[in-house]
Design an enzyme around this catalytic site. Sequence first.
Site, PDB file in Angstrom:
ATOM      1  N   THR A 287       0.868  -1.178   0.000  1.00  0.00           N
ATOM      2  CA  THR A 287       0.000   0.000   0.000  1.00  0.00           C
ATOM      3  C   THR A 287       0.900   1.221   0.000  1.00  0.00           C
ATOM      4  O   THR A 287       1.478   1.573   1.034  1.00  0.00           O
ATOM      5  CB  THR A 287      -0.925   0.010   1.228  1.00  0.00           C
ATOM      6  N   LEU A 288       1.059   1.826  -1.136  1.00  0.00           N
ATOM      7  CA  LEU A 288       1.988   2.935  -1.284  1.00  0.00           C
ATOM      8  C   LEU A 288       1.279   4.273  -1.425  1.00  0.00           C
ATOM      9  O   LEU A 288       1.895   5.263  -1.793  1.00  0.00           O
ATOM     10  CB  LEU A 288       2.898   2.699  -2.495  1.00  0.00           C
TER      11      LEU A 288
END
Length: 245
Positions: free
Chosen positions: A23-24
């Site tokens: 999850t960037l």
Amino acid sequence: MDFMASKQPENTLLGPESDSQRTLYPYVTGTSVVALKYKDGILMAADMGGSYGSTLRYKSVERMKPIGKHSLLGASGEISDFQEILRYLDELILYDNMWDDGNSLGPKEVHSYLTRVMYNRRNKFNPLWNSLVLGGVKNGEKYLGTVSMIGVNFEDNHVATGFGNHLARPILRDEWHENLSFEDGVKLLEKCMRVLLYRDRSAVNKLQIAKITVEGVTISQPYSLKTHWEFSAFQDPAQGAIGSW
């Protein structure tokens, strides 16, 4: 039939969808936290908005929490990552209490721990998407520090995250002094939060102010600030701006 030449379906475990994903990008986020030292301890302020992208989706998100006996933590950024950090800290405080040696972690130790956690996750390319403010009082000594999502950290007499770092800290540099009373400290924080409410689209007019002294942590009930929106620059923001929309 040539089994070797047949393709694996892309939706199997051997297909591209099995690749590890991170999850960037943050989803539900909170905006600025502002904190300062005053003569008896630390004061911290944050609003209660939680933005889903550019939509102000949640309006009752508490972003300041007591940590152990001597510390207070505030966070801006991804709310779920903040919850993960609180879980780490719960385990840290529990482990410290298990020693039952009459000692307890102070704000300096908790802040040092958070700098290591944030920098470690950054090095794994899986950061905790938060900027943190950690304040506290232990043995009569006040401590206030901040750490970013990549582990950049420092200690100061007043700190702020998010837009507050640009809009609130100039006010704090002008008006903060070492012998600030509780009442004057609250007024100064409210002035900063009012400026952020005017200028930050993610801010919401529902905030809490927390204090920590040698006696412990107190977090206020949510309340709203009195605002004034009849400024001429607000009514016609494009006036005098050549070439603007």
